[in-house]
Design a protein around this motif. Structure first.
Motif, PDB file in Angstrom:
ATOM      1  N   ILE A 164       0.024 -10.668  26.901  1.00  0.00           N
ATOM      2  CA  ILE A 164      -0.588 -10.503  25.588  1.00  0.00           C
ATOM      3  C   ILE A 164       0.519 -10.690  24.552  1.00  0.00           C
ATOM      4  O   ILE A 164       1.611 -10.131  24.682  1.00  0.00           O
ATOM      5  CB  ILE A 164      -1.272  -9.127  25.449  1.00  0.00           C
ATOM      6  CG1 ILE A 164      -1.954  -9.012  24.085  1.00  0.00           C
ATOM      7  CG2 ILE A 164      -0.321  -7.970  25.686  1.00  0.00           C
ATOM      8  CD1 ILE A 164      -2.906  -7.821  23.984  1.00  0.00           C
ATOM      9  N   ASN A 165       0.250 -11.546  23.574  1.00  0.00           N
ATOM     10  CA  ASN A 165       1.273 -11.797  22.553  1.00  0.00           C
ATOM     11  C   ASN A 165       0.641 -11.785  21.173  1.00  0.00           C
ATOM     12  O   ASN A 165      -0.524 -12.165  20.993  1.00  0.00           O
ATOM     13  CB  ASN A 165       2.026 -13.104  22.827  1.00  0.00           C
ATOM     14  CG  ASN A 165       1.119 -14.311  22.930  1.00  0.00           C
ATOM     15  OD1 ASN A 165       0.796 -14.937  21.922  1.00  0.00           O
ATOM     16  ND2 ASN A 165       0.703 -14.667  24.149  1.00  0.00           N
ATOM     17  N   TYR A 166       1.426 -11.358  20.195  1.00  0.00           N
ATOM     18  CA  TYR A 166       0.916 -11.155  18.841  1.00  0.00           C
ATOM     19  C   TYR A 166       1.941 -11.655  17.828  1.00  0.00           C
ATOM     20  O   TYR A 166       3.136 -11.316  17.917  1.00  0.00           O
ATOM     21  CB  TYR A 166       0.636  -9.674  18.593  1.00  0.00           C
ATOM     22  CG  TYR A 166      -0.039  -9.394  17.273  1.00  0.00           C
ATOM     23  CD1 TYR A 166      -1.412  -9.583  17.124  1.00  0.00           C
ATOM     24  CD2 TYR A 166       0.694  -8.944  16.171  1.00  0.00           C
ATOM     25  CE1 TYR A 166      -2.028  -9.331  15.912  1.00  0.00           C
ATOM     26  CE2 TYR A 166       0.074  -8.698  14.959  1.00  0.00           C
ATOM     27  CZ  TYR A 166      -1.291  -8.899  14.834  1.00  0.00           C
ATOM     28  OH  TYR A 166      -1.908  -8.662  13.633  1.00  0.00           O
ATOM     29  N   LYS A 167       1.482 -12.475  16.902  1.00  0.00           N
ATOM     30  CA  LYS A 167       2.332 -12.974  15.832  1.00  0.00           C
ATOM     31  C   LYS A 167       2.362 -11.947  14.717  1.00  0.00           C
ATOM     32  O   LYS A 167       1.440 -11.849  13.906  1.00  0.00           O
ATOM     33  CB  LYS A 167       1.796 -14.305  15.308  1.00  0.00           C
ATOM     34  CG  LYS A 167       2.672 -15.474  15.639  1.00  0.00           C
ATOM     35  CD  LYS A 167       2.152 -16.747  15.047  1.00  0.00           C
ATOM     36  CE  LYS A 167       2.733 -17.921  15.854  1.00  0.00           C
ATOM     37  NZ  LYS A 167       2.279 -19.212  15.342  1.00  0.00           N
ATOM     38  N   ILE A 168       3.449 -11.179  14.674  1.00  0.00           N
ATOM     39  CA  ILE A 168       3.593 -10.157  13.636  1.00  0.00           C
ATOM     40  C   ILE A 168       3.753 -10.809  12.273  1.00  0.00           C
ATOM     41  O   ILE A 168       3.262 -10.311  11.254  1.00  0.00           O
ATOM     42  CB  ILE A 168       4.806  -9.271  13.965  1.00  0.00           C
ATOM     43  CG1 ILE A 168       4.595  -8.584  15.324  1.00  0.00           C
ATOM     44  CG2 ILE A 168       5.041  -8.232  12.875  1.00  0.00           C
ATOM     45  CD1 ILE A 168       5.807  -7.823  15.817  1.00  0.00           C
ATOM     46  N   ALA A 169       4.407 -11.936  12.250  1.00  0.00           N
ATOM     47  CA  ALA A 169       4.619 -12.730  11.047  1.00  0.00           C
ATOM     48  C   ALA A 169       4.707 -14.184  11.498  1.00  0.00           C
ATOM     49  O   ALA A 169       4.777 -14.459  12.705  1.00  0.00           O
ATOM     50  CB  ALA A 169       5.895 -12.290  10.323  1.00  0.00           C
TER      51      ALA A 169
END
Length: 824
Positions: free
Chosen positions: A530-535
């Motif tokens: 699971i990966n998330y683009k914080i910015a």
């Protein structure tokens, strides 16, 4: 032949279908755009990789990856897989010769020690999507390489064959429809000479070709006083040719062939130290040498300082290695996705000669295990990309056969070295005693794999993957033992040796064996990311992977029981079961001129496949055993900054804590072996206490090494580099004058499977410099490697017989030279 026919038929069928379906006008090949690139970025800050079997930028890939470009490899002189560890801190590559090469990531991958064909490597090595099944078959020089990607952590849902620790993905430069070429010559001290050339261009509107060649030679770094020759030299030749057929913009067919030859006088060792074992004091190394001299010899080691670089090996040395093969890669854009077929055949021909007693005495007079390998592989992949979902699904098939014909013979000094009976010593009953082994391995593997990327939101992506794998192995091993007079020893069973002291003594060294282990296994593995683009330039990810390495079989002789008989139950080893956790953060800032990536990982392996050696002459090359549990955990950091067009720098670091969590029945290290074996713990002698006739030492039957560090792993490792340039005008040419530095550091590590106080390798730091002038189409520079002429050890080995002798291979001294490169 059946496997080859099926493979070629499949390839031909796919090519025919793809060609028939394509009716558009031919178009030249176009490079994929570099997503996210910003105009005016110095030296290009976006690196495109194929780690997930599709083109994307390295910072978009939610896994730990080190990318080493071809120009960096050339500038730093790291011309093969063995040298890559100087640029990638968590990569460990150790070699005593091309066959016995260990490639590990985070301390995991290949059991450290002498290689057996019966297990799989945990670090997959791929060249242009073709799997190289043995590490030895990937020790070729890098030839016309575009870049190398080191993928850390399990990769089984995208890469085949049990990549439990990671993968090394090597991409070469491909044929172009624009005419181009390059040439490079290098000369240096130690009579170092290297030449490389590559040329690429169109043969027609739809066909392009590329040809590359490289040759390397260098004088050895170790002087053998027995032969008056420098040994451990380099003598390499590499060829690669590629033909690209691109009838339409949707279809490309690439036929590739390569050949590599290595023919050095290699790989010798030098005396490093002596450590006391629990053998009788009269059976220790120094006492045995003194006894040999008292009997009329005048032997002494040429130096007890390994950095004098002197050896006295009396057996022939050779590391002849021929590697090559051919592949056919078909890429066909079908609707929203791409269908890829990779068909390949590879061969490996190994012709070694070694000195296995590591001395100038004729103890082991001959030791060689030549091998021949053929492998066939077929992979089909379909890549699909859309706004919300990307996926890769594939089939992988693999077939391999390895044949080995080995010989090991005892020499004139063997009886005095291994026996205590004066009459047997004087009769030289071990002189000429020979073990001849014949063995083969047949291996078949098939897998269905896939990975899905679901873009839940523009920022959040969920990525599951799975793999179903089937492996089957069958082996054969037969050892025939003959005396110096040519008489075959039929049996070493107690009934055969009873009352025959000479036969019993000979059987204490070599025993006839025959075994035919076989095993097969199905495995289901999976991972979830699971990966998330914080910015926009900050990506956080977390991964869990359940992986495995398939069953192994022992191919090089089995350990013996109390009756001097092979332990047949040791013929197979259990598959590894891997649980892997990883979390990371990938960031870019300062207008993407700075990159900082951080990774934390923990890997637990049950039934870890370890290579062990119990000091018996009869176990010719060590054998496989399962350690109950192993754990590797740590933190990795990578930083790169492009301050301006004038200055760039990078620094990478890793902390790796890799241990045997539970290994209760491991062979003992030298300091705890050699005495009278007993299970009575109250009688066990202290480490390194030699016995006497009146007061013998008592040794453990095996050792509990739980909690000790894995061999070959440095707890701390760093690499760094920087380059500064200024505009200049030289010889009527505009360009840049530049100065570059790179270096690496590794803390101490142990080179014995059961860590020993005698095989601890000290940490070391190496520094390299280069300075030159480059402009459009040319680069001229001088270089110095190991600037401070640091003395360091690359590997230590325990001599057979447990006499306390430790031999080793010293690292390269300071080297220097110059390089001229031109391109058009």
């Amino acid at each position: 032949m059946i496997a080859r026919t099926i493979l070629l038929a499949g390839v031909a069928g796919l090519c025919f279908i793809a060609s028939a379906a394509s009716a558009q006008e031919p178009a030249p090949a176009q490079a994929a755009p570099e997503q996210g690139a910003t105009s005016g970025s110095p030296r290009g800050d976006v690196i495109v990789v194929t780690a997930r079997r599709r083109q994307e930028t390295a910072q978009q890939v939610p896994l730990a990856i080190s990318v080493i470009r071809g120009d960096s490899i050339e500038a730093t002189g790291n011309f093969n897989v063995v040298k890559l560890q100087q640029l990638a801190p968590t990569l460990q590559v150790y070699t005593t010769n091309p066959r016995n090469t260990s490639v590990n990531i985070r301390g995991l991958g290949v059991p450290f020690g002498l290689t057996s064909d019966g297990f799989e490597q945990g670090v997959g090595i791929y060249v242009d999507d073709v799997y190289n099944s043995r590490v030895a078959a990937a020790t070729f020089d890098f030839l016309d390489v575009a870049q190398v990607e080191v993928l850390r952590g399990p990769q089984g849902t995208l890469y085949g064959k049990n990549t439990t620790a990671g993968a090394i993905n090597i991409t070469t430069n491909q044929p172009t429809f624009d005419f181009e070429g390059r040439a490079e010559v290098t000369a240096g001290n130690l009579n170092y000479k290297q030449a490389k050339a590559a040329i690429s261009g169109p043969l027609s509107e739809t066909v392009a070709a590329r040809v590359a060649v490289a040759t390397t030679s260098r004088r050895g770094t170790l002087y053998n006083v027995a032969t008056r020759r420098w040994i451990n030299e380099q003598d390499n030749l590499g060829l690669r040719a590629q033909l690209l057929f691109q009838p339409t913009e949707d279809l490309s067919i690439t036929l590739s062939g390569d050949y590599s030859r290595q023919d050095p006088e290699c790989c010798g060792t030098t005396f490093v130290r002596v450590g006391t074992t629990q053998r009788l004091l009269t059976r220790q190394y120094d006492a045995l040498v003194a006894a040999a001299n008292a009997a009329g010899r005048n032997y002494q080691v040429p130096s007890r300082n390994p950095y004098d670089r002197l050896s006295d090996l009396d057996s022939n040395l050779n590391a002849g290695n021929k590697i090559g093969g051919a592949s056919l890669k078909v890429k066909w854009d079908v609707g929203p996705g791409t269908l890829t077929s990779v068909s390949a055949w590879r061969f490996w021909d190994w012709k070694p000669e070694n000195d296995r007693d590591f001395t100038g005495l004729s103890i082991v007079a001959r030791s060689q295990n030549p091998s021949q390998q053929d492998q066939y592989s077929q992979e089909f992949r379909y890549n699909y990309e859309s706004q919300d979902i990307d996926f890769v699904v594939g089939l992988f098939g693999f077939k391999q056969r390895i044949d080995t014909q080995g010989v090991e013979s005892q020499g004139a000094d063997a009886s005095r070295w291994s026996l205590t009976n004066a009459a047997q010593i004087n009769a030289g009953i071990l002189n000429g005693l020979t073990a001849s082994n014949t063995q083969y391995l047949k291996s078949t593997s098939a897998a269905l794999f896939g990975q899905l990327s679901w873009k839940v939101t523009p920022e959040l992506t969920i990525q599951p993957g799975a793999r179903i794998n089937y492996d089957k192995k069958s082996g054969f091993y037969q050892r025939v033992v003959t005396t110096g007079s040519g008489q075959v020893i039929a049996s070493c069973a107690p009934a055969a040796t009873a009352g025959n002291a000479v036969l019993a003594a000979q059987c204490g060294v070599y025993q006839p064996q025959i075994s035919a282990p076989s095993a097969s296994d199905w495995n289901f593995t999976y991972d979830f990311n699971i990966n998330y683009k914080i910015a926009p330039d900050v990506l956080a990810y977390a991964t869990y992977a359940k992986s495995f390495k398939t069953v192994g079989i022992n191919q090089n002789g089995l350990p013996l029981d109390a009756n001097n008989q092979p332990i047949l139950s040791a013929g197979t080893v259990k598959p590894e079961s891997v649980n892997h956790f990883e979390a990371g953060l990938k960031t870019q800032f300062l207008d993407r001129r700075a990159t900082f990536n951080l990774t934390a990982f923990r890997t637990e392996i049950k039934n870890f496949q370890a290579t062990v050696n119990n000091g018996q002459f009869g176990v010719l090359r060590g054998y496989l055993a399962n350690a109950q549990k192993v754990r590797s955990q740590g933190i990795e950091a990578d930083f790169k900054i492009l301050v301006s067009d004038r200055f760039t720098a990078y620094a990478n670091g890793a902390y790796t804590d890799a241990k045997y969590k539970k290994f209760v029945d491991a062979p003992c290290p030298p300091e705890l072996a050699g005495g009278t074996v007993t299970t009575n713990a109250a009688q066990w002698s202290p480490a390194g206490q030699a016995g006497t006739a009146a007061n013998p030492s008592f040794s453990r039957p095996n050792c509990d090494i739980s909690g000790q560090r894995l061999p070959g792993v440095s707890k701390w490792a760093f690499s760094y580099g920087a380059e500064y340039n200024i505009p200049a005008h030289l010889l009527d040419k505009d360009g840049q004058v530049y100065l570059g530095v790179d270096g690496n550091y590794r803390s101490h590590w142990n080179s014995n499977a059961s860590p020993s106080i005698y095989t601890e390798v000290k940490g070391y730091a190496l520094t390299n410099l280069r300075a030159g002038f480059r402009g459009e189409g040319f680069d001229v520079f001088g270089w110095v490697r190991n600037v401070f002429d640091v003395d360091y050890i690359e590997n230590l080995q325990v001599a057979p017989g447990n006499v306390g002798l430790i031999a080793g291979q010293v690292g390269d001294p300071q080297t220097w030279g110059g390089t001229i490169k031109v391109s058009f």
